[in-house]
Design an enzyme around this catalytic site. Structure first.
Site, PDB file in Angstrom:
ATOM      1  N   ARG A   1       0.815  -1.209   0.000  1.00  0.00           N
ATOM      2  CA  ARG A   1       0.000   0.000   0.000  1.00  0.00           C
ATOM      3  C   ARG A   1       0.859   1.274   0.000  1.00  0.00           C
ATOM      4  O   ARG A   1       0.446   2.308  -0.505  1.00  0.00           O
ATOM      5  CB  ARG A   1      -0.879  -0.036   1.254  1.00  0.00           C
ATOM      6  CG  ARG A   1      -1.939   1.003   1.294  1.00  0.00           C
ATOM      7  CD  ARG A   1      -2.787   0.784   2.500  1.00  0.00           C
ATOM      8  NE  ARG A   1      -1.964   0.335   3.637  1.00  0.00           N
ATOM      9  CZ  ARG A   1      -2.403   0.226   4.874  1.00  0.00           C
ATOM     10  NH1 ARG A   1      -3.641   0.484   5.151  1.00  0.00           N
ATOM     11  NH2 ARG A   1      -1.605  -0.172   5.857  1.00  0.00           N
TER      12      ARG A   1
ATOM     13  N   LYS B   1       0.506 -19.884   4.809  1.00  0.00           N
ATOM     14  CA  LYS B   1      -0.481 -20.344   5.777  1.00  0.00           C
ATOM     15  C   LYS B   1      -0.995 -19.162   6.590  1.00  0.00           C
ATOM     16  O   LYS B   1      -0.284 -18.153   6.617  1.00  0.00           O
ATOM     17  CB  LYS B   1       0.110 -21.429   6.678  1.00  0.00           C
ATOM     18  CG  LYS B   1       1.061 -20.900   7.765  1.00  0.00           C
ATOM     19  CD  LYS B   1       1.330 -21.920   8.815  1.00  0.00           C
ATOM     20  CE  LYS B   1       0.493 -21.746  10.039  1.00  0.00           C
ATOM     21  NZ  LYS B   1       0.999 -20.782  11.021  1.00  0.00           N
TER      22      LYS B   1
ATOM     23  N   HIS C   1       1.643 -27.772  10.571  1.00  0.00           N
ATOM     24  CA  HIS C   1       3.000 -28.278  10.813  1.00  0.00           C
ATOM     25  C   HIS C   1       3.013 -29.690  11.438  1.00  0.00           C
ATOM     26  O   HIS C   1       3.710 -30.580  10.965  1.00  0.00           O
ATOM     27  CB  HIS C   1       3.772 -27.329  11.730  1.00  0.00           C
ATOM     28  CG  HIS C   1       3.817 -25.910  11.244  1.00  0.00           C
ATOM     29  ND1 HIS C   1       3.906 -25.576   9.912  1.00  0.00           N
ATOM     30  CD2 HIS C   1       3.784 -24.723  11.905  1.00  0.00           C
ATOM     31  CE1 HIS C   1       3.935 -24.257   9.788  1.00  0.00           C
ATOM     32  NE2 HIS C   1       3.855 -23.717  10.980  1.00  0.00           N
TER      33      HIS C   1
ATOM     34  N   LYS D   1       2.652 -22.933  23.510  1.00  0.00           N
ATOM     35  CA  LYS D   1       3.512 -21.746  23.611  1.00  0.00           C
ATOM     36  C   LYS D   1       3.817 -21.468  25.072  1.00  0.00           C
ATOM     37  O   LYS D   1       3.105 -21.933  25.966  1.00  0.00           O
ATOM     38  CB  LYS D   1       2.804 -20.534  22.996  1.00  0.00           C
ATOM     39  CG  LYS D   1       2.588 -20.662  21.502  1.00  0.00           C
ATOM     40  CD  LYS D   1       2.702 -19.322  20.808  1.00  0.00           C
ATOM     41  CE  LYS D   1       2.441 -19.430  19.327  1.00  0.00           C
ATOM     42  NZ  LYS D   1       3.525 -20.042  18.572  1.00  0.00           N
TER      43      LYS D   1
END
Ligand code: BG6
Length: 482
Positions: free
Chosen positions: A45, A151, A243, A339
């Site tokens: 942009r 992805k 994954h 995580k």
């Protein structure tokens, strides 16, 4: 195979993905192939001219590290161009890109080969593919045309099917490159080689000998500033559907009849279609709360920027998959990711059955641990086979010992995943990219689990995951936990 001259059109050329991964990969490509005629036409942009864009890229690359200012400048000057593209584009905008690409091709003697790389937010894939089609930029008239999609590919089965249908309206499957960067990791590719080149293991690769398979991708990173994306994705969409499922297919598929992309991808689809959608009792979810990871204070997931304060998005998921075919019936495959965990480790552990008769049962202090084959994918890159051996001394005390092989020691650092991917796109090799059928078959496994109500158990950042997960898998780092 030689690399063809081409124009590499990079949509989202000012974004993080381009700066961190795609452009450094293109710089590597340029260094390794100084005589290859290719140019990069980036779009975004921003209102920039070629020179301003080059300055921005050079600054970004040097910041990311590993690249000197001099080599970044040389690459930018030789290869990089820019064209502004409005967020709400018209056909004229795409025609301008097409004309600029054609002009550059003419100037550099390149011809009609084009890569369209969509380093864009997933919401923009459909529109971009549509405009490429409407303006005829998809047509392979004077050379090949390839479209690359990052992805996440859809957010459930229906949206993945829809996106496939849109892409197929304008592009043939042989033109579409769906990225899963795990497939380009050397240690992941080695899973294929390991199976195909070592028949001694292939004979054991079935329910008669194997007890279970655990696939773990544990991360110490937390969600950081990615809350806006992550809170709508969660661990299942962000890591497992792509994954970890790719790792699963490589371990569980049949040996393909040939090593070409079609044969390999067909086997992956077959094993996915033999696998049952995840059942209610085969799933555990978690979400991290405040804690300490590697001495670093981590705020709770719900306190992270752009995360809803009452969010129930899982940052940890563990699924037990059941493969209903002759090779694997009854052998659980447990896929786990999370995580803000205690340890960063990606590995596949194949646990073999213990001896049918416990010979050492009555011997004091003796127990036989099962043989395990452990593929360490990262950060260590190795594989290890464990055996029980007799500890010298009185009696039969059996202790585990290992044979191991370390990738880096043997071969040095592997190539970064994105360099491999970019080269394969230009070569036209789709082996490391995900086929339309594969992506849909993979979503089929997780669609029910995404729709069902679920309990999300809290776990402190820096721990091994929620205690409830132990019903499926050992906690991350349990062996070395205090
Ligand atoms: C990405 C996910 O696809 O993979 C991230 O969106 C995750 O959340 C990353 O951290 C992990 O990749 P790697 O190569 O660091 O294991």
């Amino acid at each position: 195979m030689t690399l063809d001259p081409h124009v590499f059109v990079l949509f989202g050329g000012t974004g993080d993905l381009s700066k961190r991964l795609v452009l450094p990969a293109l710089l590597d490509l340029s260094k390794a192939n100084p005589d290859l005629d290719f140019v990069v036409l980036a779009t975004a942009r921003a209102e920039l001219n070629d020179a301003q864009y080059r300055d921005e890229v050079v600054r970004g690359m040097v910041e990311v590290g590993g690249i000197t200012k001099r080599e970044a400048e040389r690459f930018a000057k030789k290869r990089l161009y820019f064209q502004t593209l409005d967020n709400d584009p018209t056909p004229d905008d795409y025609e301008r890109i097409r004309d600029k690409a054609d002009g550059l091709a003419k100037k550099h003697g390149i011809g009609g080969n084009r890569v369209y790389y969509l380093a864009l937010p997933p919401g923009a894939f459909e529109m971009t593919a549509g405009w490429l089609g409407h303006t005829g930029m998809n047509a392979e008239q004077n050379g090949w045309v390839r479209i690359v999609v990052e992805k996440p590919f859809g957010h459930d089965l229906a949206s993945a099917r829809h996106l496939n249908a849109v892409l197929h309206r304008y592009f043939d499957e042989h033109q579409i490159y769906r990225i899963d960067h795990y497939l380009a990791k050397e240690t992941v590719q080695n899973l294929l080689v390991f199976r195909m080149a070592n028949p001694i293991f292939e004979r054991l690769w079935n329910r008669d000998t194997i007890e279970r398979v655990d696939i773990l991708v544990a991360e110490t990173v937390d969600v950081g500033t990615r809350g806006g994306y992550y809170d709508h994705a969660g661990a299942t969409r962000d890591m497992i559907q792509n994954h970890l499922t790719q790792l699963f297919t490589l371990v569980a598929m049949e040996i393909p009849a040939a090593t070409d992309a079609d044969a390999i991808r067909a086997e992956k689809v077959k094993v996915l279609r033999s696998t049952l959608p995840v059942g209610r009792r085969d799933a555990v979810f978690g979400q991290y709360t405040a804690g300490t990871v590697d001495g670093r204070e981590v705020i709770g997931y719900r306190q992270a920027p752009k995360v809803r304060p009452d969010s129930d998005t899982p940052t940890f998921a563990s699924f037990r998959l059941h493969v209903e075919n002759w090779r694997w019936q009854g052998v659980p495959f447990v896929l786990t990711t999370g995580k803000a965990l205690r340890e960063r480790v990606s590995e596949i552990v194949v646990t073999f059955r213990t001896p049918p008769v416990a010979f050492f049962r009555d011997v004091e202090g003796a127990s036989v641990a099962p043989n395990q084959l452990r593929f360490e994918l990262q950060p260590d890159e190795a594989f290890t086979l464990s055996f029980g051996v007799k500890r010298p001394g009185d009696g039969f005390v059996v202790v585990p010992q290992h044979f191991s092989f370390d990738y880096n020691q043997a071969f040095g650092e592997p190539a970064p995943a994105y360099r491999t991917l970019v080269e394969d796109i230009i070569r036209g090799d789709q082996t490391l990219f995900v086929h339309a059928d594969e992506v849909e078959a993979s979503w089929t496994l997780y669609d029910p689990v995404l729709r069902r109500s679920r309990t999300v158990y809290p776990y402190p950042a820096g721990s091994g995951g929620p205690q409830e997960a132990t019903k499926l898998t050992p906690l991350v780092g349990a062996a070395d936990a205090p």
